[in-house]
Design an enzyme around this catalytic site. Structure first.
Site, short mmCIF file in Angstrom:
data_model
loop_
_atom_site.label_atom_id
_atom_site.label_comp_id
_atom_site.label_asym_id
_atom_site.label_seq_id
_atom_site.Cartn_x
_atom_site.Cartn_y
_atom_site.Cartn_z
CB CYS A 2 -0.92 -0.01 1.22
SG CYS A 2 -1.92 -1.50 1.37
NE ARG A 27 4.26 1.91 -1.64
CZ ARG A 27 5.48 1.43 -1.42
NH1 ARG A 27 6.47 1.77 -2.22
NH2 ARG A 27 5.71 0.62 -0.42
CD1 TRP A 75 -2.35 -4.69 -4.91
CD2 TRP A 75 -1.87 -5.99 -3.16
NE1 TRP A 75 -2.17 -5.96 -5.37
CE2 TRP A 75 -1.87 -6.79 -4.33
CE3 TRP A 75 -1.59 -6.60 -1.94
CZ2 TRP A 75 -1.61 -8.16 -4.31
CZ3 TRP A 75 -1.33 -7.96 -1.92
CH2 TRP A 75 -1.34 -8.71 -3.09
CG ASN A 100 2.85 -0.59 2.97
OD1 ASN A 100 2.29 -1.59 2.51
ND2 ASN A 100 4.03 -0.18 2.54
N GLY A 101 1.24 -3.01 5.17
CA GLY A 101 1.84 -4.23 5.67
C GLY A 101 0.79 -5.22 6.14
CD GLU A 482 10.27 -9.90 -17.58
OE1 GLU A 482 9.84 -8.74 -17.40
OE2 GLU A 482 10.24 -10.77 -16.68
CE LYS A 486 7.52 -6.88 -17.72
NZ LYS A 486 7.39 -7.86 -16.65
CD GLU A 489 3.86 -8.61 -14.81
OE1 GLU A 489 4.18 -8.44 -13.63
OE2 GLU A 489 4.53 -8.17 -15.76
CG HIS A 505 10.00 -33.76 -23.48
ND1 HIS A 505 10.25 -35.09 -23.25
CD2 HIS A 505 11.01 -33.31 -24.26
CE1 HIS A 505 11.39 -35.42 -23.84
NE2 HIS A 505 11.87 -34.36 -24.47
CE LYS A 604 7.65 -1.02 -10.69
NZ LYS A 604 7.76 -1.57 -12.04
#
Length: 609
Positions: A2, A27, A75, A100-101, A482, A486, A489, A505, A604
């Site tokens: 947050c 955030r 968040w 925040n936490g 990566e 992306k 996401e 496989h 983030k």
């Protein structure tokens, strides 16, 4: 996860709080809220579900002003995305608090507080914190003492901002985990989770350490450490520009940050190269001594940074340095056999990733030769906890999906491999060749960015797709990983990456004309092997989207769309091939109509476990 902002000033702080939330929205953007102490001493709070824009609309319809206040962008962890769960939380109109936490023992505290008759209006773990502070305040404690006592009773990782009704001009901030800064203005003090929120009003700030409590009162800020001792934290000066958190000419922060990569990599290289060599002092004054004793490397990271570590494994082992790479959240929860001469390398954009910090603490108890962090934030916890640090100079990265942080991390890791190569029999000619490629890297990336229009046209094929497969070989397999990350996401297309040799496989069973297959095809020793793998896709009706070196011999056809990437030396090719995959994901997300900079359910900085 947050974002916290707060202020004590001689003027109305509501505009600063709202602007701070805009700059911290990366955030968390599930909900947002503001509380101020009115001139009458009463607490006045406004909250809303959704992004900061929704809070602005609510605030536009009412007057909210005061010289002391807090704000928060959330968040969600405990409790759904609802207005009652939004911060700030208030207890009996006497106390307001943002957090925040995560508070791990919230259930036990809640049970005791409910028995004591304290009213709950939310499902969050934070509400137990404001109630706990209130209990001690009601028993006669001073606000700062009540916060300190509460911290002793909490289990978890968190940072707090607290204001008290009637106490205009006072704000208490506390840190026991996620970062928290105190900004120093002219006749004003501010708190924030990130320097980005402070730079519009001040560049002067202090970083609170774990266990610190800052008491802003009567125009002064006093800080006490975890033992209650008065301490002075060093005043710092931010060089971040006030427009770093604005989009400028670009439609999204992600697009801006993709285009900033040539400059970011040039900044990362600046001052670290001397002629044909990498200056090992760039890793810290004691780097030479630690590197002399390094016999192997253990990389620990999360998410995109983990992918950077996987690429580095190829580079390090090429120069003779054994390397292991592990996700931080797994590393910290298993037993380890640490070999002699192990250098632990952590990678983190923010330097505050909770799992990586915990994994580093675990590793430091295992007899390692030293620790190195590759990071973008010099004031961060990982930098302070590590023996060596290499700052990437990527600049602020606001888009949740990491772009320039990743390529600057790769650049730093290549420089690390070069420094260690000297100790494993590689001559100066090898290092000189790679350094020359690093120097040309920014201009090579500019050429890739010139292909954006062609990549945007390719991305149209993904508009109606729900799944995608990414293929590559060697050091480009992590680049494919990566690229898949992306795409999933920001466009919400399910995407997976495989070494192309693994097709037979399992993944080949997924291939049909509705499954786009993206291939990374540099002109290297594995090219012919890759071509054979792609032929297997074509033979089963799959549609290929290939990013290839011009000399690779691919030709466009009905089942194969082709983008020629600028010719690249194998040393830096993984960095160059990253950009087209970022652009593909970006333009696919535009077609899908998703929120590119703020993808659902993500934030983030992962500052809690």
């Amino acid at each position: 996860m947050c974002g916290i902002v707060g202020a004590v000033s001689g003027a109305d702080v509501a505009p600063f709080l709202l602007e701070g939330l805009r700059r911290l929205e990366y955030r968390g953007y599930d909900s947002a809220g503001v509380v101020v102490i009115k001139d009458s001493g009463e607490l006045d709070r406004t909250r809303s579900v959704g992004k900061v824009e929704a809070l602005e609309q609510v605030m536009a319809g009412r007057e909210l002003s005061g010289c002391t206040g807090l704000a928060h962008t959330r968040w969600a962890t405990h409790g759904g995305v609802t207005e009652p769960n939004a911060h700030p939380h208030i207890c009996r109109d006497a106390l307001a608090l943002v957090c925040n936490g995560i508070v791990e023992n919230h259930a036990t505290l809640r049970q005791a507080q409910e028995t004591a008759g304290l009213p709950f209006t939310s499902e969050t773990d934070t509400e137990v914190v404001v109630h706990q502070v209130y209990i001690h305040l009601d028993a006669g404690m001073d606000l700062a003492a009540a916060v300190r006592t509460t911290m002793d009773e909490l289990e978890g990782s968190y940072s707090l901002g607290v204001v008290q009704a009637g106490a205009t001009g006072r704000l208490v901030a506390a840190r026991n985990g996620p970062p928290l800064l105190v900004g120093i203005g002219e006749d004003a003090f501010f708190i924030a989770s990130d320097i980005a929120a402070l730079v519009p009003v001040t560049r002067r700030y202090r970083v609170l350490e774990i266990g610190d409590i800052a008491d802003i009162c009567d125009g002064r800020c006093t800080i006490r450490d975890r033992n209650g001792n008065l301490v002075e934290r060093a005043e710092r000066q931010s060089s971040q520009s006030s427009d770093a958190a604005t989009r400028g000419e670009y439609d999204h922060f992600m697009q801006k940050e993709i285009h900033e990569q040539p400059r970011a990599i040039a900044d990362t290289l600046e001052g670290r190269l001397a002629g044909d060599r990498v200056l090992e002092q760039a890793f810290g004054p004691s780097a030479g001594k630690i590197f002399d004793h390094t016999q192997q490397v253990q990389i620990i990271a999360c998410g995109t940074s983990y992918h950077a570590g996987l690429v580095a494994k190829y580079w390090l082992e090429y120069v003779g340095v054994p390397c292991e790479v592990e996700v931080a959240s797994e590393y910290r929860y298993r037993r380890h056999v640490t070999r002699k001469g192990t250098l632990v390398v952590t990678i983190s954009q923010s330097g505050e990733t909770a799992d990586t910090l915990a994994a580093l603490a675990e590793a430091q108890n295992l007899g390692i030769v030293g620790s190195l962090v590759i990071c973008n934030v010099p004031e961060s916890s990982l930098v302070r906890e590590s023996d060596l640090s290499f700052m990437t100079h990527a600049g602020p990265e606001i888009g949740v999906a990491s772009t320039k942080a990743f390529t600057t991390q790769l650049t730093a890791l290549m420089m690390l491999a070069l420094v260690l190569s000297r100790r494993h029999g590689f001559d100066t000619g090898f290092e000189a060749h790679v350094v020359s490629q690093l120097r040309m890297l920014p201009s090579a990336l500019e050429k890739v960015l010139d292909m954006e229009a062609a990549i945007a046209r390719m991305a149209k094929a993904f508009g109606d797709k729900q799944h995608a497969l990414f293929l590559a070989r060697g050091a480009h397999h992590p680049i494919a990983m990566e690229g898949a990350l992306k795409l999933k996401e920001i466009s919400y297309i399910h995407a997976e990456a495989y070494p192309a040799g693994e097709l037979k496989h399992g993944p080949l069973a997924l291939v049909d004309d509705r499954m786009p297959v993206v291939a990374v095809a540099p002109n290297d020793t594995l090219l012919e092997k890759l071509k054979s793998n792609l032929a297997e896709v074509s033979a089963r009706g799959g549609r290929l989207f290939v990013f290839a070196d011009p000399d690779c011999g691919f030709e466009p056809r009905q089942d194969l769309e082709l983008i020629h990437v600028a010719q690249a030396d194998s040393a830096v090719a993984p960095i160059i091939y990253t950009l087209p995959l970022q652009l593909l994901a970006y333009h696919a997300a535009l077609i899908k109509g998703t929120d590119v900079d703020k993808p659902r359910n993500l934030a983030k900085s992962v500052t809690v476990e």
